[in-house]
Design a protein around this motif. Structure first.
Motif, short mmCIF file in Angstrom:
data_model
loop_
_atom_site.label_atom_id
_atom_site.label_comp_id
_atom_site.label_asym_id
_atom_site.label_seq_id
_atom_site.Cartn_x
_atom_site.Cartn_y
_atom_site.Cartn_z
N VAL A 57 0.84 -1.19 0.00
CA VAL A 57 0.00 0.00 0.00
C VAL A 57 0.88 1.24 0.00
N PRO A 58 0.35 2.39 -0.44
CA PRO A 58 1.12 3.64 -0.40
C PRO A 58 1.64 3.94 1.00
N ARG A 59 2.82 4.55 1.08
CA ARG A 59 3.45 4.81 2.37
C ARG A 59 2.61 5.74 3.25
N SER A 60 1.83 6.62 2.63
CA SER A 60 1.01 7.53 3.43
C SER A 60 -0.01 6.76 4.27
N MET A 61 -0.36 5.54 3.82
CA MET A 61 -1.27 4.71 4.59
C MET A 61 -0.53 3.97 5.70
N SER A 62 0.60 3.35 5.36
CA SER A 62 1.32 2.56 6.35
C SER A 62 1.98 3.44 7.42
N HIS B 195 2.55 14.93 -4.72
CA HIS B 195 1.51 14.37 -3.87
C HIS B 195 1.07 15.45 -2.88
N LYS B 196 -0.21 15.79 -2.94
CA LYS B 196 -0.78 16.81 -2.07
C LYS B 196 0.00 18.12 -2.17
N GLY B 197 0.37 18.48 -3.39
CA GLY B 197 1.02 19.76 -3.65
C GLY B 197 2.51 19.79 -3.40
N THR C 38 -5.63 5.76 8.85
CA THR C 38 -5.39 4.75 7.81
C THR C 38 -6.65 4.54 6.98
N TRP C 39 -7.79 4.40 7.64
CA TRP C 39 -9.04 4.22 6.92
C TRP C 39 -9.36 5.44 6.05
N LEU C 40 -9.06 6.63 6.55
CA LEU C 40 -9.29 7.84 5.78
C LEU C 40 -8.43 7.85 4.53
N GLU C 41 -7.16 7.45 4.66
CA GLU C 41 -6.27 7.38 3.51
C GLU C 41 -6.79 6.37 2.48
N ALA C 42 -7.26 5.22 2.96
CA ALA C 42 -7.80 4.20 2.05
C ALA C 42 -9.00 4.74 1.29
N SER C 43 -9.89 5.42 2.00
CA SER C 43 -11.08 6.00 1.37
C SER C 43 -10.70 7.04 0.33
N THR C 44 -9.67 7.84 0.64
CA THR C 44 -9.20 8.87 -0.29
C THR C 44 -8.69 8.25 -1.58
#
Length: 259
Positions: A132-137, A198-200, A145-151
């Motif tokens: 998974v993307p590092r921003s999630m882990s 990523h995110k600007g 983590t759930w918010l990142e997955a939803s995004t």
């Protein structure tokens, strides 16, 4: 940590490849004599990952290592099965006889029973799927983590009944393949640097291994994580030069190491 710093700073830097908002430069290093298995290998040689036999809990899984060798798993490794799909929150190096809990985060908020959109999943034992993307882990809490997955699901226009980020990989496999055609694994490659907006912010990420064979086990999964983080549908381009990449790995002696 001098050995690690020296190894990284002496890596050879290859030619940059770029597709949309993702640029990658291959890295080449000496092969070590360390003897261990990576997760995918270990699962086929006696490593077992399951829910805790003392009672399943979201933030942990139970691992039994019967491979006879040390086992390495990386942060962001995505395993499917059990009550919910999970991801490892840190790099993990297991002893030859390790048996116990490991910290994880759930990446499938809407499931806590033996049913999933992925029919290949086993309800009991976990198997390695991707990364998974590092921003999630790296997320500091389960809610984050759930918010990142939803995004990532929203940005990839993918629907998942259980909010499983893995559904993105399954639903948009053709789009991932278009990216992958532009980035190939090279002979004797031991790592790579990826750059994307990523995110600007322009980010550079390096993944380095001690042997080409082990890096080859992770190349596809790491590439998928970079692709998802860079945005499957973003059309803008990012640039990275070999000089920029060399400066990035040279700066490793300014990093904080975690053991």
């Amino acid at each position: 940590m001098e050995t690690i710093t020296s190894y990284i700073q002496n890596l050879g830097v290859g030619e940059v490849k770029q597709h949309r908002n993702l640029a990658i430069i291959p890295l080449f290093g000496e092969s070590s004599s360390l003897d261990y298995l990576v997760l995918k290998e270990a699962i086929t040689h006696g490593l077992r990952i399951e829910e805790n036999p003392r009672g399943a809990r979201v933030p942990e899984l139970y691992v039994i290592n019967k491979t006879g060798k040390k086992v390495f798993a990386i942060q962001g490794e995505y395993v499917v099965g059990g009550m919910q799909n999970r991801t490892f929150t840190r790099n993990i190096f297991l002893s030859e006889t390790f048996k116990g809990e490991i910290p994880v985060r759930c990446v499938e908020a809407g499931r806590w029973y033996h049913q999933s959109e992925d029919s290949s999943q086993s309800p009991g034992v976990f198997t390695a799927a991707s990364i998974v993307p590092r921003s999630m882990s790296r997320a500091e809490s389960q809610q984050e983590t759930w918010l990142e997955a939803s995004t990532y699901l929203d940005e990839s226009t993918v629907e998942s009944k259980t909010s499983d980020v893995g559904q993105t990989y399954r639903s948009r496999q053709e789009d991932f393949n278009v990216f992958k055609e532009n980035f190939t694994l090279l002979e004797n490659q031991t790592g790579m640097i990826a750059s994307f907006m990523h995110k600007g912010k322009k980010l550079l990420v390096a993944d380095v291994f001690d042997h080409p064979r082990r890096f080859s086990q992770y190349f596809s999964g790491l590439l998928e994580s970079y692709i998802l983080e860079s945005g499957l549908d973003i059309k803008t381009s990012v640039q990275m030069t070999a000089r920029e990449a060399k400066g990035f790995i040279d700066s490793v002696d300014n990093c904080t190491f975690q053991s």
